[in-house]
Motif scaffolding. Structure first.
Motif, PDB file in Angstrom:
ATOM      1  N   LYS A 111       0.847  -1.201   0.000  1.00  0.00           N
ATOM      2  CA  LYS A 111       0.000   0.000   0.000  1.00  0.00           C
ATOM      3  C   LYS A 111       0.882   1.250   0.000  1.00  0.00           C
ATOM      4  O   LYS A 111       0.640   2.197  -0.752  1.00  0.00           O
ATOM      5  CB  LYS A 111      -0.908  -0.034   1.239  1.00  0.00           C
ATOM      6  CG  LYS A 111      -2.237   0.675   1.097  1.00  0.00           C
ATOM      7  CD  LYS A 111      -3.133  -0.028   0.120  1.00  0.00           C
ATOM      8  CE  LYS A 111      -4.302   0.833  -0.346  1.00  0.00           C
ATOM      9  NZ  LYS A 111      -5.017   0.193  -1.464  1.00  0.00           N
ATOM     10  N   GLU A 114       2.496   1.787  -3.395  1.00  0.00           N
ATOM     11  CA  GLU A 114       1.510   2.212  -4.395  1.00  0.00           C
ATOM     12  C   GLU A 114       1.193   3.694  -4.237  1.00  0.00           C
ATOM     13  O   GLU A 114       1.148   4.454  -5.213  1.00  0.00           O
ATOM     14  CB  GLU A 114       0.236   1.371  -4.275  1.00  0.00           C
ATOM     15  CG  GLU A 114      -0.703   1.585  -5.451  1.00  0.00           C
ATOM     16  CD  GLU A 114      -1.991   0.797  -5.329  1.00  0.00           C
ATOM     17  OE1 GLU A 114      -2.362   0.113  -6.277  1.00  0.00           O
ATOM     18  OE2 GLU A 114      -2.633   0.872  -4.244  1.00  0.00           O
TER      19      GLU A 114
ATOM     20  N   LEU B 180      -2.901  -9.041  -1.365  1.00  0.00           N
ATOM     21  CA  LEU B 180      -2.769  -7.904  -2.270  1.00  0.00           C
ATOM     22  C   LEU B 180      -4.059  -7.660  -3.051  1.00  0.00           C
ATOM     23  O   LEU B 180      -4.433  -6.510  -3.288  1.00  0.00           O
ATOM     24  CB  LEU B 180      -1.586  -8.124  -3.221  1.00  0.00           C
ATOM     25  CG  LEU B 180      -0.226  -8.122  -2.506  1.00  0.00           C
ATOM     26  CD1 LEU B 180       0.867  -8.634  -3.419  1.00  0.00           C
ATOM     27  CD2 LEU B 180       0.112  -6.739  -1.989  1.00  0.00           C
ATOM     28  N   ILE B 183      -6.570  -5.995  -0.491  1.00  0.00           N
ATOM     29  CA  ILE B 183      -6.396  -4.564  -0.248  1.00  0.00           C
ATOM     30  C   ILE B 183      -6.334  -3.770  -1.569  1.00  0.00           C
ATOM     31  O   ILE B 183      -6.051  -2.587  -1.588  1.00  0.00           O
ATOM     32  CB  ILE B 183      -5.138  -4.269   0.610  1.00  0.00           C
ATOM     33  CG1 ILE B 183      -3.877  -4.778  -0.095  1.00  0.00           C
ATOM     34  CG2 ILE B 183      -5.250  -4.874   2.001  1.00  0.00           C
ATOM     35  CD1 ILE B 183      -2.611  -4.211   0.484  1.00  0.00           C
ATOM     36  N   LYS B 184      -6.611  -4.470  -2.654  1.00  0.00           N
ATOM     37  CA  LYS B 184      -6.751  -3.850  -3.977  1.00  0.00           C
ATOM     38  C   LYS B 184      -5.528  -3.064  -4.437  1.00  0.00           C
ATOM     39  O   LYS B 184      -5.648  -1.970  -4.965  1.00  0.00           O
ATOM     40  CB  LYS B 184      -7.985  -2.941  -4.010  1.00  0.00           C
ATOM     41  CG  LYS B 184      -9.292  -3.688  -3.757  1.00  0.00           C
ATOM     42  CD  LYS B 184     -10.481  -2.828  -4.133  1.00  0.00           C
ATOM     43  CE  LYS B 184     -11.789  -3.560  -4.021  1.00  0.00           C
ATOM     44  NZ  LYS B 184     -12.153  -3.900  -2.616  1.00  0.00           N
ATOM     45  N   VAL B 185      -4.346  -3.629  -4.242  1.00  0.00           N
ATOM     46  CA  VAL B 185      -3.148  -3.005  -4.811  1.00  0.00           C
ATOM     47  C   VAL B 185      -2.945  -3.622  -6.198  1.00  0.00           C
ATOM     48  O   VAL B 185      -2.764  -4.827  -6.316  1.00  0.00           O
ATOM     49  CB  VAL B 185      -1.902  -3.257  -3.927  1.00  0.00           C
ATOM     50  CG1 VAL B 185      -0.642  -2.760  -4.620  1.00  0.00           C
ATOM     51  CG2 VAL B 185      -2.060  -2.566  -2.587  1.00  0.00           C
ATOM     52  N   ARG B 186      -3.026  -2.786  -7.241  1.00  0.00           N
ATOM     53  CA  ARG B 186      -2.903  -3.345  -8.606  1.00  0.00           C
ATOM     54  C   ARG B 186      -1.563  -3.014  -9.231  1.00  0.00           C
ATOM     55  O   ARG B 186      -1.182  -3.576 -10.237  1.00  0.00           O
ATOM     56  CB  ARG B 186      -4.040  -2.826  -9.482  1.00  0.00           C
ATOM     57  CG  ARG B 186      -5.372  -3.270  -8.939  1.00  0.00           C
ATOM     58  CD  ARG B 186      -6.438  -3.439  -9.975  1.00  0.00           C
ATOM     59  NE  ARG B 186      -7.621  -4.021  -9.351  1.00  0.00           N
ATOM     60  CZ  ARG B 186      -8.453  -3.331  -8.593  1.00  0.00           C
ATOM     61  NH1 ARG B 186      -8.283  -2.045  -8.404  1.00  0.00           N
ATOM     62  NH2 ARG B 186      -9.482  -3.922  -8.020  1.00  0.00           N
TER      63      ARG B 186
END
Lengths: 125, 241
Positions: A111, A114, B180, B183-186
């Protein structure tokens, strides 16, 4: 192929020697990786055909080895199962720490990176 | 000599031969890989974990020492070194992307490595583990040779650290995709980097097999976090814990 294998072994050997000589905690192969990476960057400017050919075969060999990377962890992994009794009565607590800790670390760092990538991207635009 | 005695002698002989254990190891891995593909590449069906279980099952069933097995399979183990060096190539091929994300890489590297260490410390405290075991667990996020070295340096138990480190790798490789996705990390670079940072080589091997970019960033995190963690753990222990 043989030359490529020689190059990779040579870098590992350099790595091991540096590690032993300076008593570093970083393992020889990781030092070898860093050395090879810098050598490749340095060689980028040199456009000799021989070096380009060698580079190509090192790339091919590397693709072949890294696609079976998982297999290489099997022998040491068997050791984990065979020696799991070392953990004695702590087995479940240790597993708990590993599972929860790994999930949190993966989530937080992914996170974070990102978000950082997005911020930096925006600044550059 | 009867046939049975003959067979027994062959069996005893084979156990001492690398040929036998190399065949078993690669065979077990192919079974693991087959099941993994059959399961529509479900990350929980991890080929490494399956082959480890198959081989351990054989060793336990036939009452064979691990040392005897390892002595035979060490040719495969040996290739880990060259394979690590070879990871320089994919990183080099993506050097532009690495340079572009250098700042996020550096920040995530330092903060992520600190996360890994402190989370392990506090969780271990919550689970009431004793101090030497906690010390042995702290470096678990980095590749086994480094974690064992750190463990020795800080008075942990290196063999325990090896067990915990490899288990971390398998857990990370198996769970990373779910975490991953959840938690929607693309962002593939972020996904890969987080995997390498938390679950080193085994995580990287898995990332490599799924997505090239993720694999490269995982390899990068594996190399960099090894360096960073080996520097910060002794500092943390001296000044904080």
């Amino acid at each position: 192929m043989l030359r490529a294998f020689f190059v990779i072994l040579l870098f590992q050997l350099f790595g091991e020697i540096i590690q032993k000589y300076f008593l570093l905690i970083i393992p020889g192969p990781v030092i070898g990786l860093i050395l090879l990476l810098f050598t490749l960057i340095f060689l980028k400017k040199i456009k000799s055909k021989k070096i380009l050919n060698l580079k190509k075969s090192v790339v091919n060999l590397s693709n072949a080895i890294t696609s079976y990377l998982s297999l290489l962890f099997v022998p040491i992994g068997v050791g984990v199962v065979m020696h799991v009794s070392y953990l004695e009565q702590n087995l479940f607590q240790v597993l708990g720490v590993i599972i929860i800790g790994t999930i949190i670390t993966i989530a937080l760092s992914a996170k974070l990176m990102e978000i950082l990538n997005k911020i930096i991207q925006k600044k550059n635009d | 000599m009867t046939n049975l005695e003959n067979l027994y002698e062959i069996w005893v002989y084979l156990q001492t031969e690398p040929l036998f254990w190399l065949t078993i190891t690669i065979g077990a891995y192919l079974i693991g890989d087959f099941l993994y593909k059959k399961s529509n590449i479900n990350p929980l069906v991890n080929p490494v974990a399956i082959s480890i279980l198959i081989i351990s099952g054989i060793l336990i069933f036939f009452n064979i020492d691990y040392e005897r097995y390892f002595n035979g399979a060490k040719f495969i183990h040996f290739l880990l070194g060259p394979a690590t060096v070879a990871l320089a190539i994919p990183i080099y091929n993506q050097i532009k992307l690495v340079k572009k994300e250098a700042l996020s890489i550096t920040i995530t590297l330092i903060i992520g490595s600190l996360f890994a260490i402190f989370i392990t410390y506090y969780l271990a405290k919550i689970f009431k583990l004793d101090d030497q075991l906690i010390l042995s667990m702290l470096p678990r996020s980095v590749t086994a040779p480094i974690s064992m070295g750190i463990s020795e340096l800080i008075n942990g138990i290196p063999s325990i650290t090896a067990i915990i480190t490899i288990t971390t790798g398998i857990v990370g490789a198996s769970l990373a995709t779910f975490v991953l996705d959840f938690i929607k990390v693309r962002d593939m670079t972020a996904r890969g980097f987080a995997i390498g940072l938390s679950s080193h080589g085994i995580g990287t091997a898995r990332a490599m097999s799924r997505n090239k970019t993720a694999g490269i960033f995982s390899a990068l995190a594996l190399a960099l976090s090894g360096v960073v963690v080996s520097i910060i753990i002794p500092i943390i222990i001296k000044f904080i814990l």
